[in-house]
Design an enzyme around this catalytic site. Structure first.
Site, PDB file in Angstrom:
ATOM      1  CE  LYS A 178     -11.415   0.028   8.686  1.00 42.62           C
ATOM      2  NZ  LYS A 178     -11.191  -1.050   9.641  1.00 42.62           N
ATOM      3  CD  GLU A 212      -2.118  -1.993   9.427  1.00 40.59           C
ATOM      4  OE1 GLU A 212      -2.914  -2.925   9.574  1.00 40.59           O
ATOM      5  OE2 GLU A 212      -1.365  -1.874   8.457  1.00 40.59           O
ATOM      6  CG  HIS A 236      -7.366   0.880   2.903  1.00 40.46           C
ATOM      7  ND1 HIS A 236      -8.412   0.297   2.217  1.00 40.46           N
ATOM      8  CD2 HIS A 236      -6.594  -0.159   3.319  1.00 40.46           C
ATOM      9  CE1 HIS A 236      -8.264  -1.020   2.235  1.00 40.46           C
ATOM     10  NE2 HIS A 236      -7.169  -1.317   2.884  1.00 40.46           N
ATOM     11  CE  LYS A 331       1.123  -4.160   6.780  1.00 42.05           C
ATOM     12  NZ  LYS A 331      -0.262  -4.038   7.245  1.00 42.05           N
TER      13      LYS A 331
HETATM   14  C1  BG6 Z   1      -5.594  -4.286   4.252  1.00 33.57           C
HETATM   15  C2  BG6 Z   1      -4.104  -4.291   4.036  1.00 33.57           C
HETATM   16  O1  BG6 Z   1      -6.239  -3.830   3.093  1.00 33.57           O
HETATM   17  O2  BG6 Z   1      -5.911  -3.436   5.348  1.00 33.57           O
HETATM   18  C3  BG6 Z   1      -3.396  -4.738   5.299  1.00 33.57           C
HETATM   19  O3  BG6 Z   1      -3.780  -5.167   2.965  1.00 33.57           O
HETATM   20  C4  BG6 Z   1      -3.824  -3.905   6.488  1.00 33.57           C
HETATM   21  O4  BG6 Z   1      -1.984  -4.669   5.125  1.00 33.57           O
HETATM   22  C5  BG6 Z   1      -5.346  -3.849   6.578  1.00 33.57           C
HETATM   23  O5  BG6 Z   1      -3.292  -4.486   7.651  1.00 33.57           O
HETATM   24  C6  BG6 Z   1      -5.794  -2.866   7.643  1.00 33.57           C
HETATM   25  O6  BG6 Z   1      -7.179  -2.984   7.847  1.00 33.57           O
HETATM   26  P1  BG6 Z   1      -7.843  -2.646   9.252  1.00 33.57           P
HETATM   27  O7  BG6 Z   1      -9.315  -2.766   8.995  1.00 33.57           O
HETATM   28  O8  BG6 Z   1      -7.322  -3.624  10.229  1.00 33.57           O
HETATM   29  O9  BG6 Z   1      -7.416  -1.243   9.572  1.00 33.57           O
END
Ligand code: BG6
Length: 483
Positions: A178, A212, A236, A331
């Site tokens: 990113k 999210e 992440h 989530k």
């Molecule tokens: C993924 C996860 O690695 O990252 C997902 O498995 C999650 O559950 C996603 O929704 C989030 O990625 P981004 O780029 O949409 O923030």
């Protein structure tokens, strides 16, 4: 920057990730003129299909998943022409001779993207070697999840190491691709301003939020075996934590950066049970059919998997001793937002009257949406009202600061795939990093299992369970608003 001619083989070439992210991303690089004349992309999957069928499938995928499609439509035929397809059996022999023939005799960068279940990583690596495709020039790209605990990650690393050197293995964490994540390094190490203050003497605490709005969707089967800790925190959030906390590497090169990240993970304190809040989302009121609760979505009315986690941790080293790091992700939260916030301490003494107000500098690094970096600075409230202090943001939002070029956003996958072709591993996780991250998360998960911990329910569209706020309140702090 142009890259060398390449052949990219995508195992799992008909899968969701390939259609949603990898191929639309490659198409955008093609449109940007970054794909050399004779570069090829070879889809490989179990489905019996010929080249024309695959080309049609990807044509449709690009139309569906590429936002800029209308603008780039004229170039689509040229890109589709680069696509090949091989029906292949990862565990058997079918298709391998054909792939070998396609790859033979070309002097190009060869990259093999394992966009398949990790259960197949070993088989693919072994077959590549048997068929003479695992030579010193080739690279493999592996997707998460990289194991589900330390033991399985070690086993995966050992399997891949039988066939490939670490310098050939690209473990993807798409958060590292990113734009703002890289900008974070530029801001930290390209300016004199921040680094002297980047320690526990000046920083009160650091927050990392990845919120999210989506639920588990159609991924219930995978997700219910993982949960937020394995799905988001171990990779992440951990990577973001490393970049914000690491010592300045001597050079911006892969191992110098990854050595420093590894030191951060190894210096993390174990997380105490009362420093964690765990949650599971409930159905959206009055909209249960469309937005079901977690347990309905995964089809297990007794599921104890968390879709939210918030925790406090410390890094036991000279720089950070005494500065807490708060991490949270979930989530079905109120808004989609990923942000790292560095909250500085108050000035040691205020020279102004008590009612002037007292402020803290806050540096916000926003990953999405509206990528950018903002620093809150305290100034005098304009006007005749005497000395009153207010916060104003020094806004480094790229689109505004850099004009149209700054606004050109490259998707994380596009950037990372091009880095594979260039042979640059800086933004990929090294095997020892992944293992160290599991070594830190394993005891947390084992603790939940041993205690039969049940995550606290939280409403869809909320900030997670109240325990998460309590975690902060106990420390006389609060989570930053993230919407
Ligand atoms: C993924 C996860 O690695 O990252 C997902 O498995 C999650 O559950 C996603 O929704 C989030 O990625 P981004 O780029 O949409 O923030």
């Amino acid at each position: 920057i142009p890259v060398d001619p390449f052949d990219l083989v995508i195992f799992g070439g008909t899968g969701d990730l390939a259609r949603r992210k990898i191929l639309p991303g490659l198409f955008r690089r093609f449109c940007a003129g970054q794909m050399p004349e004779n570069a090829r992309v070879i889809g490989a999957a179990r489905t019996e299909m010929d080249r024309a069928g695959y080309q049609q499938m990807i044509r449709e995928a690009i139309a569906e998943f590429n936002g800029d499609f209308e603008h780039e439509k004229a170039q689509l035929d040229g890109f589709i022409d680069r696509l090949e397809y091989v029906a292949i059996d990862a565990k058997g022999e079918d298709g391998w001779a054909e792939l070998q023939k396609l790859m033979a005799g070309t002097e190009r960068v060869e990259a093999y993207y394992f966009s398949v279940s990790p259960a197949l990583f070993g088989d693919l690596a072994e077959r590549l070697q048997q068929w003479g495709m695992a030579d010193a020039q080739s690279r493999i790209v592996v997707e998460k999840p990289f194991g589900r605990d330390l033991k399985t990650a070690q086993a995966l690393n050992a399997t891949l190491a039988k066939y490939f050197d670490e310098s050939q293995i690209y473990r993807i964490d798409h958060y590292l691709g990113k734009e703002t994540v890289q900008n974070l390094m530029a801001v930290r190490f390209g300016n004199m301003l921040f680094e002297p203050l980047w320690n526990s003497q000046y920083v009160d605490h650091i927050q990392i939020t990845v919120a999210e709005t989506v639920g588990v969707g159609g991924r219930g089967e995978y997700y219910d075996k993982s949960g937020a800790m394995r799905d988001m925190v171990q990779n992440h959030l951990m990577q973001l934590l490393c970049l914000i906390a690491m010592e300045p590497p001597a050079r911006f090169d892969p191992d110098a950066v990854r050595d420093e990240k590894l030191k951060v993970i190894r210096a993390l304190d174990p997380v105490l049970p009362h420093h964690i809040a765990r949650g599971q989302y409930q159905a959206e009121p009055c909209n249960e059919a469309e937005q079901p609760g977690y347990r309905t979505a995964v089809g297990d009315p007794r599921s104890r998997t968390e879709s939210f986690v918030a925790l406090k941790t410390h890094i036991s080293n000279w720089r950070w001793a005494g500065t807490p790091f708060y991490l949270r992700t979930g989530k079905r939260m109120a808004a989609r937002s990923s942000e790292i916030t560095v909250v500085f301490k108050e000035t040691p003494h205020s020279i102004f009257a008590e009612d002037a107000g007292r402020h803290r500098n806050v540096l916000s690094i926003r990953l999405q949406p509206n990528e950018g970096i903002t620093l809150g600075v305290t100034i005098k409230e304009p006007g005749p009202g005497g000395m009153r202090l207010v916060d104003v943001p020094l806004d480094m939002t790229f689109a505004d600061a850099l004009g149209p070029e700054g606004a050109e956003q490259v998707d994380a996958y596009e950037r990372l795939i091009m880095d594979v072709i260039r042979g640059n591993q800086t933004l990929f996780m090294r095997g020892d990093e992944v293992e160290a991250a599991w070594a830190w998360t394993d005891p947390i998960i084992q603790g939940w299992e041993a205690r039969n911990d049940v995550p606290k329910p939280y409403d869809s569209g909320s900030d997670g369970p109240t325990d998460a706020n309590e975690l902060m309140r106990r420390d006389q702090r609060q989570w930053r608003e993230y919407s």
